[in-house]
Scaffold this active site. Structure first.
Site, short mmCIF file in Angstrom:
data_model
loop_
_atom_site.label_atom_id
_atom_site.label_comp_id
_atom_site.label_asym_id
_atom_site.label_seq_id
_atom_site.Cartn_x
_atom_site.Cartn_y
_atom_site.Cartn_z
N ASP A 327 -15.39 -22.85 24.50
CA ASP A 327 -16.20 -23.62 23.54
C ASP A 327 -17.48 -22.84 23.25
O ASP A 327 -17.76 -21.80 23.85
CB ASP A 327 -16.49 -25.01 24.14
CG ASP A 327 -16.93 -26.01 23.09
OD1 ASP A 327 -16.99 -27.20 23.38
OD2 ASP A 327 -17.23 -25.57 21.95
N GLU A 524 -22.30 -34.78 18.97
CA GLU A 524 -22.40 -34.22 20.33
C GLU A 524 -23.61 -34.73 21.10
O GLU A 524 -23.93 -35.91 21.02
CB GLU A 524 -22.38 -32.71 20.20
CG GLU A 524 -21.12 -32.22 19.48
CD GLU A 524 -20.97 -30.74 19.54
OE1 GLU A 524 -21.06 -30.08 18.51
OE2 GLU A 524 -20.73 -30.24 20.65
C1 GLC Z 1 -18.82 -27.61 19.62
C2 GLC Z 1 -17.90 -28.63 20.26
C3 GLC Z 1 -16.45 -28.39 19.98
C4 GLC Z 1 -16.29 -27.72 18.63
C5 GLC Z 1 -16.93 -26.35 18.72
C6 GLC Z 1 -16.85 -25.57 17.40
O1 GLC Z 1 -19.88 -27.31 20.45
O2 GLC Z 1 -18.06 -28.83 21.65
O3 GLC Z 1 -15.78 -29.65 20.04
O4 GLC Z 1 -14.91 -27.60 18.30
O5 GLC Z 1 -18.28 -26.41 19.14
O6 GLC Z 1 -17.60 -26.19 16.41
#
Ligand code: GLC
Length: 607
Positions: A327, A524
């Site tokens: 991630d 988030e």
């Molecule tokens: C973010 C998220 C993830 C997402 C990724 C790309 O921090 O945790 O769910 O797919 O980054 O955007």
């Protein structure tokens, strides 16, 4: 003796030539960028890896056998598109994957601009030796919602309330169609987290708090996105965030701006498996090709560098043969040096690194680790094989370039009708006293108020055009709840709207007052909240609406259950609408009784 003297210079010349060309080939093959685009190993029309009649295994074998170490490393990098200042960098570094972080689109957010942007990145791979197409990934978590005019479906929490696997599969398939129309074949969804704490800002990205429901809908979503309607998957799905997302303890976030996101999971292994493993197990059994490892820690150890979780459990025990992607900055949070973090994560089982901006640093550290033996060439080849296999499975090498004529599917009438059905089926009736609901469409007077009544951005929530969403009616196309109410009632029914609930009606009460309230958009960790509840502004508005109407209906538009215990007794009808997205008419379809309420809670709502 004379002959020797004559022959020696020739021998010497041949020896030098062989030696220098050998060194030259080694350097080109393993150290310098693979710019030997004319050599025999490079792309040829008849190369086996381009032969669609061969098995994917044979095509991968042929391709990886042609690749230099440099080219292999490039396939393991996942770069945010805004870090590419010059398309030549894609060529020079043989980059294998790009992503749009939340909201990272072209200047004009139109579908055509997205298509042109993605095609321009793909074109840069054509100048490389092997012309390996790019994977382009995006968080199309509730429709292709970064793209202006796309159908914005309800967020997963609302789909979770529908408990309807067939519906979820159709929503996912429609989302994939709109993505593929822009040349984007990789979605960072479904979210398989099981939200155990609704104070977590990502709650709305999940199907809720019930493991079985998450597993059922997660599989449906995955099958919808990866619909094998032709001889390859339509779009690559991503089962995320392995593992334990939703169980982070409040207050343990590493980022001091957050409370839950990137926090610590303190479950024992039995509980971790019971609550969180089943959705991933079912996803792997149903064809998941990508798993994203989350940035949480499990009992203090980063999931991203946990060999037991990524290799022993996911790859060996569950038999996952796809690739693991880290991630956002997940790898570089493992330890205090990038080199050490990278070595630990790759050796634990990460196959592709969402760097997301530092690809040069990634490439050089990978080269160094391979030269030092800290990462083995077997591990490199294993990771690259997994990635290339996924690229062949979605037909990246075989599809024609995407053209503008396919864009008409974006925001199509059919997709909006599907989104309206999904909204309808996700509405949950929390309270209905005094036969408040359904409403008659031929009432004399309805008053409407509230911070979300006329606000498409709040109606859609985060991951819409922008990462954190939009707070207003710009940047999103659709129907607000207010407009849906106006469209639903008889022509002689009077509908009056005032956002704050300031109605000058003397002693005449409206037949019904509708307050559409809820959360501002967030994404988030920025949505982590110690007590998710209605704002003072919304509570004040509800009070005013109640004073001016015979019956009070409160529609809550939120990414999670909100604390309304102290107030709900004064309300006649209460509807949990979740984050419905662009099709507000799905709310009025049940509000006015055209359809029955069929949704039920995806997570506990303390009332
Ligand atoms: C973010 C998220 C993830 C997402 C990724 C790309 O921090 O945790 O769910 O797919 O980054 O955007």
């Amino acid at each position: 003796m004379k002959i020797y003297k004559k022959v020696f210079p020739l021998i010497f010349f041949v020896a030098i030539t062989v030696l220098t060309s050998g060194i030259g080939f080694f350097v080109l093959k393993n150290i310098m960028p693979g710019d030997d685009t004319l050599s025999a190993r490079c792309w040829k029309e008849v190369a086996p890896y381009l032969d669609q009649n061969l098995s994917i295994q044979k095509r991968v074998d042929d391709l990886i056998g042609r690749m230099t170490e440099w080219e292999k490393i490039g396939q393991m990098a996942l770069i945010e598109k805004n870090s590419i200042r010059d398309l030549g960098e894609i060529t020079k570094y043989n980059l294998g994957a790009l992503l749009s972080g939340g909201g990272a689109g072209p200047k004009a957010e139109t579908p055509l601009a997205w298509l042109k942007m993605v095609n321009s990145f793909q074109s840069a791979t054509k100048n490389t030796c092997l012309k390996i197409p790019l994977l382009y990934g995006i968080d199309a978590v509730h429709g292709h919602a970064n793209v202006l005019g796309a159908t914005v479906f309800p967020h997963a929490i609302g789909l979770g309330a529908s408990h309807d696997a067939d519906l979820v599969k159709r929503v996912a398939s429609a989302t994939a169609q709109e993505m593929a129309a822009t040349g984007i074949y990789w979605s960072f969804s479904p979210n398989l987290d099981v939200a155990q704490d609704i104070r977590w800002g990502k709650t709305y990205e999940t199907f809720g708090s019930n493991t079985e429901n998450v597993a059922k809908l997660g599989v449906a979503y995955l099958q919808g996105v990866q619909d094998y309607s032709e001889n390859y998957f339509k779009v690559l799905a991503t089962a995320k965030h392995f593992i334990g997302g939703g169980s982070m303890q409040y207050g343990t976030a590493r980022n001091k701006d957050f409370k839950v996101e990137e926090g610590n999971i303190s479950l024992d292994e039995k509980s971790l498996r019971q609550v969180h493993l089943v959705p991933f197990q079912k996803a792997v059994e149903n064809g998941a090709q990508v798993v994203m490892v989350g940035t949480a820690t499990w009992n203090g150890k980063m999931n991203t560098s946990n060999y037991y979780l990524l290799t022993d459990v996911l790859k060996t025990e569950l038999g996952f043969s796809g690739f693991v992607v880290s991630d956002w900055y997940g790898v570089y949070q493992v330890s205090n040096t990038r080199y050490d973090s990278l070595v630990k994560s790759i050796n634990a089982g990460v196959d592709m690194v969402m760097t997301p901006f530092e690809y040069k640093d990634f490439m050089s550290n990978m080269q160094k680790a391979l030269a030092n033996g800290d990462i083995s060439r077997e591990r490199l080849d294993d990771a690259v094989r997994r990635i290339l296999t996924a690229k062949f499975k979605i037909g990246l090498f075989d599809r024609p370039e995407v053209v503008q004529s396919g864009l008409s599917v974006i925001g199509s009438v059919q997709h909006r009708a599907l989104a309206r059905e999904a909204v309808r089926k996700s509405q949950v009736l929390l309270k209905n006293e005094n036969l408040a609901l359904p409403l008659s469409a031929s009432l004399e007077k309805i008053i409407v108020a509230g911070s979300v009544a006329d606000n498409l951005g709040r109606q859609a929530g985060g991951w819409t055009t922008e990462w954190q969403g939009i707070d207003g009616n710009y940047g999103v196309a659709g129907t607000t709840v207010l407009d849906a109410i106006k469209n639903a009632v008889a022509k002689n029914t009077k509908v009056e709207y005032n956002k704050q609930g300031n109605f000058s009606m003397g002693n005449n009460l409206a037949d019904v007052g509708i307050a559409v309230v809820g959360e501002k958009p967030y994404a988030e960790g920025w949505g982590d909240d110690i007590n998710p509840s209605l704002s003072a502004e919304d509570l004040e508005t509800i009070k005013k609406v109640k004073e001016k109407s015979k019956k009070l209906i409160v529609i809550i538009i939120s990414g999670r259950p909100l604390d309304i215990k102290k107030y709900i007794n004064n309300w006649d009808g209460v509807v949990a609408a979740w984050l419905p997205g662009s099709e507000g008419a799905g709310v009025t379809d049940v509000l006015f009784g055209d359809y029955n309420f069929s949704g039920w809670l995806p997570a506990k709502w303390p009332l």
